[in-house]
Write a protein that holds these residues in place. Structure first.
Motif, PDB file in Angstrom:
ATOM      1  N   LEU A  25      47.795  50.127  34.561  1.00 24.60           N
ATOM      2  CA  LEU A  25      47.549  49.166  35.627  1.00 24.60           C
ATOM      3  C   LEU A  25      47.485  49.856  36.988  1.00 24.60           C
ATOM      4  O   LEU A  25      46.602  49.555  37.803  1.00 24.60           O
ATOM      5  CB  LEU A  25      48.648  48.100  35.638  1.00 24.60           C
ATOM      6  N   ALA A  26      48.409  50.776  37.214  1.00 26.23           N
ATOM      7  CA  ALA A  26      48.394  51.514  38.488  1.00 26.23           C
ATOM      8  C   ALA A  26      47.084  52.260  38.659  1.00 26.23           C
ATOM      9  O   ALA A  26      46.522  52.323  39.767  1.00 26.23           O
ATOM     10  CB  ALA A  26      49.575  52.483  38.542  1.00 26.23           C
ATOM     11  N   GLY A  27      46.569  52.810  37.571  1.00 21.77           N
ATOM     12  CA  GLY A  27      45.286  53.503  37.626  1.00 21.77           C
ATOM     13  C   GLY A  27      44.155  52.569  38.013  1.00 21.77           C
ATOM     14  O   GLY A  27      43.244  52.956  38.768  1.00 21.77           O
ATOM     15  N   LEU A  28      44.199  51.324  37.523  1.00 23.83           N
ATOM     16  CA  LEU A  28      43.172  50.351  37.893  1.00 23.83           C
ATOM     17  C   LEU A  28      43.266  49.981  39.364  1.00 23.83           C
ATOM     18  O   LEU A  28      42.237  49.809  40.041  1.00 23.83           O
ATOM     19  CB  LEU A  28      43.313  49.094  37.034  1.00 23.83           C
ATOM     20  N   TYR A  29      44.493  49.849  39.882  1.00 28.26           N
ATOM     21  CA  TYR A  29      44.651  49.535  41.305  1.00 28.26           C
ATOM     22  C   TYR A  29      44.026  50.627  42.159  1.00 28.26           C
ATOM     23  O   TYR A  29      43.342  50.343  43.154  1.00 28.26           O
ATOM     24  CB  TYR A  29      46.129  49.397  41.679  1.00 28.26           C
ATOM     25  N   GLU A  30      44.272  51.860  41.783  1.00 30.18           N
ATOM     26  CA  GLU A  30      43.761  52.982  42.577  1.00 30.18           C
ATOM     27  C   GLU A  30      42.249  53.126  42.429  1.00 30.18           C
ATOM     28  O   GLU A  30      41.558  53.507  43.381  1.00 30.18           O
ATOM     29  CB  GLU A  30      44.479  54.261  42.163  1.00 30.18           C
ATOM     30  N   GLN A  31      41.741  52.799  41.261  1.00 29.46           N
ATOM     31  CA  GLN A  31      40.295  52.923  41.028  1.00 29.46           C
ATOM     32  C   GLN A  31      39.503  51.835  41.742  1.00 29.46           C
ATOM     33  O   GLN A  31      38.457  52.113  42.357  1.00 29.46           O
ATOM     34  CB  GLN A  31      40.007  52.866  39.525  1.00 29.46           C
ATOM     35  N   HIS A  32      39.990  50.589  41.676  1.00 28.79           N
ATOM     36  CA  HIS A  32      39.212  49.459  42.190  1.00 28.79           C
ATOM     37  C   HIS A  32      39.729  48.902  43.513  1.00 28.79           C
ATOM     38  O   HIS A  32      39.038  48.089  44.136  1.00 28.79           O
ATOM     39  CB  HIS A  32      39.169  48.352  41.140  1.00 28.79           C
ATOM     40  N   ARG A  33      40.919  49.268  43.921  1.00 26.24           N
ATOM     41  CA  ARG A  33      41.511  48.855  45.198  1.00 26.24           C
ATOM     42  C   ARG A  33      41.409  47.346  45.438  1.00 26.24           C
ATOM     43  O   ARG A  33      40.826  46.897  46.429  1.00 26.24           O
ATOM     44  CB  ARG A  33      40.847  49.613  46.355  1.00 26.24           C
ATOM     45  N   SER A  72      51.428  52.985  42.214  1.00 28.22           N
ATOM     46  CA  SER A  72      50.103  53.084  42.813  1.00 28.22           C
ATOM     47  C   SER A  72      50.164  53.291  44.322  1.00 28.22           C
ATOM     48  O   SER A  72      50.979  52.676  45.012  1.00 28.22           O
ATOM     49  CB  SER A  72      49.310  51.805  42.506  1.00 28.22           C
ATOM     50  N   TRP A  73      49.268  54.138  44.837  1.00 29.47           N
ATOM     51  CA  TRP A  73      49.196  54.295  46.290  1.00 29.47           C
ATOM     52  C   TRP A  73      48.452  53.121  46.921  1.00 29.47           C
ATOM     53  O   TRP A  73      48.508  52.932  48.144  1.00 29.47           O
ATOM     54  CB  TRP A  73      48.523  55.610  46.678  1.00 29.47           C
ATOM     55  N   HIS A  74      47.766  52.312  46.095  1.00 35.07           N
ATOM     56  CA  HIS A  74      47.108  51.112  46.608  1.00 35.07           C
ATOM     57  C   HIS A  74      47.842  49.878  46.115  1.00 35.07           C
ATOM     58  O   HIS A  74      48.143  49.752  44.925  1.00 35.07           O
ATOM     59  CB  HIS A  74      45.654  51.031  46.149  1.00 35.07           C
ATOM     60  N   ARG A  75      48.097  48.959  47.033  1.00 34.83           N
ATOM     61  CA  ARG A  75      48.709  47.687  46.664  1.00 34.83           C
ATOM     62  C   ARG A  75      47.884  46.546  47.227  1.00 34.83           C
ATOM     63  O   ARG A  75      47.411  46.621  48.361  1.00 34.83           O
ATOM     64  CB  ARG A  75      50.143  47.599  47.201  1.00 34.83           C
ATOM     65  N   PRO A  76      47.714  45.471  46.457  1.00 34.25           N
ATOM     66  CA  PRO A  76      46.963  44.324  46.971  1.00 34.25           C
ATOM     67  C   PRO A  76      47.725  43.640  48.094  1.00 34.25           C
ATOM     68  O   PRO A  76      48.962  43.679  48.128  1.00 34.25           O
ATOM     69  CB  PRO A  76      46.838  43.409  45.746  1.00 34.25           C
ATOM     70  N   SER A  77      47.017  43.019  49.006  1.00 30.65           N
ATOM     71  CA  SER A  77      47.682  42.295  50.087  1.00 30.65           C
ATOM     72  C   SER A  77      48.179  40.934  49.614  1.00 30.65           C
ATOM     73  O   SER A  77      49.130  40.386  50.161  1.00 30.65           O
ATOM     74  CB  SER A  77      46.738  42.121  51.277  1.00 30.65           C
ATOM     75  N   ARG A  78      47.519  40.370  48.565  1.00 30.93           N
ATOM     76  CA  ARG A  78      47.934  39.082  48.002  1.00 30.93           C
ATOM     77  C   ARG A  78      48.200  39.251  46.510  1.00 30.93           C
ATOM     78  O   ARG A  78      47.415  39.860  45.784  1.00 30.93           O
ATOM     79  CB  ARG A  78      46.863  38.016  48.214  1.00 30.93           C
ATOM     80  N   LEU A  79      49.307  38.658  46.050  1.00 29.50           N
ATOM     81  CA  LEU A  79      49.684  38.702  44.637  1.00 29.50           C
ATOM     82  C   LEU A  79      50.034  37.305  44.180  1.00 29.50           C
ATOM     83  O   LEU A  79      50.897  36.641  44.767  1.00 29.50           O
ATOM     84  CB  LEU A  79      50.889  39.624  44.441  1.00 29.50           C
TER      85      LEU A  79
END
Length: 275
Positions: free
Chosen positions: A61-69, A91-98
């Motif tokens: 999942l972390a890989g998907l966050y970083e790939q697709h931001r 992940s170094w990328h996190r969504p602003s809304r969850l």
């Protein structure tokens, strides 16, 4: 009765753990509720092969966050955040809304305090179907993810929910188990269930209290739900090929599957698709 046929298979295989656990559960007269009172479920995912399974899942999942931001993310059936929270941390990328969709209020309450402070959280203490029905117009997500949760929906309801979800998301990620397509109650299914559940129970035998909670509070009700007509059923698993077909039929494109972890009940896989 399929349960009696299954008990005969267990006896023939010499199931030293499964036989007594199943007998105790059947004699107790317990009735489902494995997620409404989630102590057994939580004990289950906190031990055995679930530890490496969830490590692999969170990393994927972390890989998907970083790939697709993704700017926005919905986790369907988040449980206590066992897969989601480590993924957000890694992940170094996190969504602003969850958005968190989880029918069990007890599990949902455990997730909220652990979500990173910078993330805006919206909770939906309901099924996926109810969450989608009550969603305000215009709300959509960059990514929808679900880990070991969509198999709890009956196939027809799942197809309908996936089709509705497609109109609200850009991408989809599902982690599930690649369960063989078998005749329900047939000899192949009964033999496989006897073998795998014996193996699963063995992973908790070192701790008597945890073993009892896992066996009676989770694994036995899940098992009996697949075997006894009219029993509360909580899982409708299928092969990875069937998952691909179902997600594609819901309108998702570029549906791909890759192996994730060789789990005791069946291999886990990651499915991705584009709306």
């Amino acid at each position: 009765m399929t349960v009696e046929a299954f008990r005969a298979v267990v006896a023939a295989q010499g199931g030293s753990l499964l036989g007594p656990a199943l007998t105790r559960y059947l004699e107790s007269g317990a009735q489902g509720g494995v997620y409404a009172t989630p102590a057994g479920f939580e004990a289950f995912i906190s031990g055995g092969g679930n530890l490496p399974l969830y490590e692999k899942t969170s990393a994927a999942l972390a890989g998907l966050y970083e790939q697709h931001r993704p700017d926005s993310l919905v986790d369907i059936g988040c449980g206590n955040g066992r897969a989601l929270l480590p993924a957000l941390q890694q992940s170094w990328h996190r969504p602003s809304r969850l958005d968190l969709v989880e029918p069990s209020a007890a599990l949902l309450e455990q997730v909220l305090p652990q979500v990173p402070a910078a993330v805006e959280v919206h909770t939906h203490p309901s099924s996926l179907q109810a969450a989608l029905a009550g969603l305000p117009e215009g709300v959509r997500w960059s990514l929808a993810e679900s880990t070991f949760a969509l198999h709890t929906l009956p196939p027809d309801e799942r197809s309908e929910a996936l089709a509705r979800l497609r109109t609200r998301v850009d991408r989809l990620a599902i982690v599930e188990f690649d369960v063989p397509d078998e005749v329900p109650g047939g000899p192949e299914q009964l033999t496989r269930l006897a073998r795998t559940y014996e193996q699963g129970l063995a992973e908790y035998v070192h701790d008597a209290e945890q073993f009892d909670l896992v066996a009676q509070g989770f694994l036995m009700p899940v098992l009996v739900g697949q075997l006894r007509p009219g029993a509360p059923r909580v899982t409708w698993e299928q092969s990875s090929g069937r998952w691909q077909e179902q997600v594609s039929a819901a309108g998702f494109r570029d549906v791909q599957v890759r192996a994730l972890y060789d789990y005791w009940s069946a291999p886990a896989f990651l499915l991705t698709g584009v709306a």
